[in-house]
Motif scaffolding. Sequence first.
Motif, PDB file in Angstrom:
ATOM      1  N   GLU A   6      36.953  31.958  40.175  1.00 11.30           N
ATOM      2  CA  GLU A   6      35.790  32.482  39.459  1.00 11.30           C
ATOM      3  C   GLU A   6      35.282  33.755  40.122  1.00 11.30           C
ATOM      4  O   GLU A   6      35.288  33.886  41.347  1.00 11.30           O
ATOM      5  CB  GLU A   6      34.676  31.429  39.440  1.00 11.30           C
ATOM      6  N   ARG A   7      34.827  34.693  39.300  1.00  9.80           N
ATOM      7  CA  ARG A   7      34.181  35.904  39.809  1.00  9.80           C
ATOM      8  C   ARG A   7      32.672  35.731  39.681  1.00  9.80           C
ATOM      9  O   ARG A   7      32.170  35.240  38.676  1.00  9.80           O
ATOM     10  CB  ARG A   7      34.647  37.133  39.033  1.00  9.80           C
ATOM     11  N   PHE A   8      31.951  36.157  40.718  1.00  8.31           N
ATOM     12  CA  PHE A   8      30.503  35.963  40.771  1.00  8.31           C
ATOM     13  C   PHE A   8      29.804  37.319  40.728  1.00  8.31           C
ATOM     14  O   PHE A   8      30.137  38.214  41.520  1.00  8.31           O
ATOM     15  CB  PHE A   8      30.103  35.240  42.060  1.00  8.31           C
ATOM     16  N   PHE A   9      28.839  37.454  39.812  1.00  6.39           N
ATOM     17  CA  PHE A   9      28.019  38.662  39.802  1.00  6.39           C
ATOM     18  C   PHE A   9      26.871  38.448  40.786  1.00  6.39           C
ATOM     19  O   PHE A   9      25.931  37.699  40.524  1.00  6.39           O
ATOM     20  CB  PHE A   9      27.465  38.950  38.406  1.00  6.39           C
ATOM     21  N   THR A  10      26.965  39.097  41.918  1.00  2.00           N
ATOM     22  CA  THR A  10      25.968  38.925  42.975  1.00  2.00           C
ATOM     23  C   THR A  10      25.985  40.144  43.877  1.00  2.00           C
ATOM     24  O   THR A  10      26.997  40.848  43.968  1.00  2.00           O
ATOM     25  CB  THR A  10      26.252  37.651  43.798  1.00  2.00           C
ATOM     26  N   GLY A  11      24.861  40.404  44.541  1.00  2.00           N
ATOM     27  CA  GLY A  11      24.810  41.560  45.426  1.00  2.00           C
ATOM     28  C   GLY A  11      25.080  42.857  44.698  1.00  2.00           C
ATOM     29  O   GLY A  11      25.699  43.772  45.240  1.00  2.00           O
ATOM     30  N   ALA A  12      24.661  42.935  43.421  1.00  2.00           N
ATOM     31  CA  ALA A  12      24.785  44.136  42.583  1.00  2.00           C
ATOM     32  C   ALA A  12      26.221  44.434  42.171  1.00  2.00           C
ATOM     33  O   ALA A  12      26.543  45.557  41.790  1.00  2.00           O
ATOM     34  CB  ALA A  12      24.188  45.354  43.284  1.00  2.00           C
ATOM     35  N   MET A  15      30.493  42.511  41.177  1.00  2.00           N
ATOM     36  CA  MET A  15      31.350  41.348  40.996  1.00  2.00           C
ATOM     37  C   MET A  15      32.075  41.044  42.304  1.00  2.00           C
ATOM     38  O   MET A  15      32.597  41.954  42.961  1.00  2.00           O
ATOM     39  CB  MET A  15      32.372  41.602  39.888  1.00  2.00           C
ATOM     40  N   HIS A  16      32.106  39.761  42.673  1.00  2.00           N
ATOM     41  CA  HIS A  16      32.719  39.358  43.941  1.00  2.00           C
ATOM     42  C   HIS A  16      33.581  38.117  43.744  1.00  2.00           C
ATOM     43  O   HIS A  16      33.318  37.285  42.873  1.00  2.00           O
ATOM     44  CB  HIS A  16      31.634  39.054  44.986  1.00  2.00           C
ATOM     45  N   ARG A  17      34.584  38.019  44.587  1.00  2.00           N
ATOM     46  CA  ARG A  17      35.396  36.805  44.691  1.00  2.00           C
ATOM     47  C   ARG A  17      35.246  36.245  46.100  1.00  2.00           C
ATOM     48  O   ARG A  17      35.067  36.994  47.058  1.00  2.00           O
ATOM     49  CB  ARG A  17      36.873  37.097  44.419  1.00  2.00           C
ATOM     50  N   PHE A  18      35.344  34.935  46.215  1.00  3.80           N
ATOM     51  CA  PHE A  18      35.275  34.282  47.516  1.00  3.80           C
ATOM     52  C   PHE A  18      36.491  33.380  47.679  1.00  3.80           C
ATOM     53  O   PHE A  18      37.079  32.925  46.695  1.00  3.80           O
ATOM     54  CB  PHE A  18      33.989  33.456  47.634  1.00  3.80           C
ATOM     55  N   GLY A  19      36.858  33.136  48.921  1.00  5.34           N
ATOM     56  CA  GLY A  19      38.020  32.296  49.194  1.00  5.34           C
ATOM     57  C   GLY A  19      37.701  31.209  50.203  1.00  5.34           C
ATOM     58  O   GLY A  19      36.697  31.271  50.917  1.00  5.34           O
ATOM     59  N   ASN A  20      38.566  30.213  50.240  1.00 12.18           N
ATOM     60  CA  ASN A  20      38.452  29.143  51.227  1.00 12.18           C
ATOM     61  C   ASN A  20      39.315  29.459  52.436  1.00 12.18           C
ATOM     62  O   ASN A  20      40.263  30.245  52.360  1.00 12.18           O
ATOM     63  CB  ASN A  20      38.891  27.806  50.616  1.00 12.18           C
ATOM     64  N   PRO A  34      20.645  39.903  49.703  1.00  9.38           N
ATOM     65  CA  PRO A  34      20.552  39.249  48.392  1.00  9.38           C
ATOM     66  C   PRO A  34      21.919  39.104  47.743  1.00  9.38           C
ATOM     67  O   PRO A  34      22.276  39.815  46.807  1.00  9.38           O
ATOM     68  CB  PRO A  34      19.632  40.184  47.601  1.00  9.38           C
ATOM     69  N   SER A  35      22.692  38.182  48.252  1.00  9.75           N
ATOM     70  CA  SER A  35      24.042  37.950  47.754  1.00  9.75           C
ATOM     71  C   SER A  35      24.422  36.501  48.019  1.00  9.75           C
ATOM     72  O   SER A  35      23.995  35.909  49.022  1.00  9.75           O
ATOM     73  CB  SER A  35      25.038  38.885  48.451  1.00  9.75           C
ATOM     74  N   LEU A  36      25.245  35.937  47.145  1.00 10.73           N
ATOM     75  CA  LEU A  36      25.720  34.574  47.359  1.00 10.73           C
ATOM     76  C   LEU A  36      26.555  34.466  48.628  1.00 10.73           C
ATOM     77  O   LEU A  36      26.746  33.369  49.161  1.00 10.73           O
ATOM     78  CB  LEU A  36      26.547  34.107  46.151  1.00 10.73           C
ATOM     79  N   ALA A  37      27.043  35.599  49.136  1.00 13.57           N
ATOM     80  CA  ALA A  37      27.793  35.592  50.392  1.00 13.57           C
ATOM     81  C   ALA A  37      26.926  35.136  51.561  1.00 13.57           C
ATOM     82  O   ALA A  37      27.453  34.773  52.621  1.00 13.57           O
ATOM     83  CB  ALA A  37      28.357  36.988  50.676  1.00 13.57           C
TER      84      ALA A  37
END
Length: 463
Positions: A11-17, A19-24, A259-262
């Motif tokens: 999933e791509r997340f709109f956060t921190g102004a 689009m971002h991807r996160f990994g495990n 201000p980011s989901l990171a």
Amino acid sequence: LERRYSASPNERFFTGAGMHRFGNFRREDDGRLPTMREALQESINLPFVRLMRDLVSYSTYQTSNGAELLKSDDNPERREYLRRFADREGSVFIQRFWKKYRGKTDAERIEALLDGMRPTPPRLAAVHRYLMPEADRATFDRFLQNNLPDVELSDKALDSLYTRYGPGAYSLPDQGYIARVHPLDLWLLGYLIKHPDAGISEVIDASKAERQEVYGWLFRSRHKSARDSRIRIMLEVEAFTDIHRRWQRLGYPFDHLVPSLATALGSSGDRPAALAELMGIIVNDGVRLPSVRIDSLHFAADTPYETRLGIKPDAGARVLHSEVAAALREALASVVEGGTARRLRGSFLQTDGEPLRVGGKTGTGDNRIQTIGAGGRLISSLALNRTATFVFFLGPNHFGTLTAYVPGRGADSFRFTSALPVQVLKGMAPILQPYLQIGAQTQCRPPAEPIKPTLTAGMASRS
């Protein structure tokens, strides 16, 4: 803790102004649907990102009606959110450009601006006429000739350029568009030419109107989606402001959160002492007590000036419900029992030989700046630092933090994870064991009765 979240990184997340991807950390976790307890135990990233998204959504709808703001373009509150977005975003760019020009002469600043653009006669004319509107034709001609040595310009062409891009002919956004530079970059350079010693606070204050002007297109655009995305950014900023206020009650040491989901994965940073304080709150059943290095002072014993000072007893402040603290202790203990810190299991013993209850949380940070090209191709990767942390409690009375840290580009040569501080703590077990049990063999003493500050009669009479 029993709520389940997907660990999928797709999933791509709109956060921190953006689009971002996160990994495990481990790819084999990508297809799982773990509980938060399991994610904590095994350090699976994506459930924490999705939990943070839920917290942001909760805070958003507690502090403002985000759904109503995004529903209709006629909502009068939208303009205020867009104005604040323009102010915030513009301030970010102003600070970035100010750092570029800091400590340089006017000539060096102009050169720095020109280095970032492909020079053409109209672009250079737009730059010069904005930065030096009072300059005469001869100065203007020399500027173009010096920066376009291979271009022949007639006197008529130079006169046309000088007139066409003169003061007032174009707005700041248009002037920046013609020059192919950010309008606020152009404005800042012009301001610094007039005020060479201006600091960042003065510059931010002076650019209020220009920041709004540069983002004026946002108010006029026929694309509602463009405004919606900016409003979402500001709603997220507000939500993290609210979350930060709550985190500060638990000892979070910094003045703001990114201000980011990171942030769920450590992007906002933390200090080892603050992590230890948070663990202390959990061990103390949700009560925050002050950190104390010295509990008493005794001066000039057996003299007329004898003075004894002691700390004032503090009952502490409850910042977590007792039930929450108990649940967290259970979850943290599972990290040692069967999670990422399981090598520590059984390393610390009670006086009767039974294992001491130990818990904690591991974390690894590979902090770097990466440049990504088209198609997700990695162009460059610059290491900033590498960290590995284990925050822990040892039994009912002791807690702390261990961190391994390598700063700078040298971090590229290291691949350690949070297993390192866990192993270090395990190796320290024989050293720490004598401190862990209050009793005849311990080197820790139970707290004595608080000492009340006293002055001797002799001391009092002299004052």
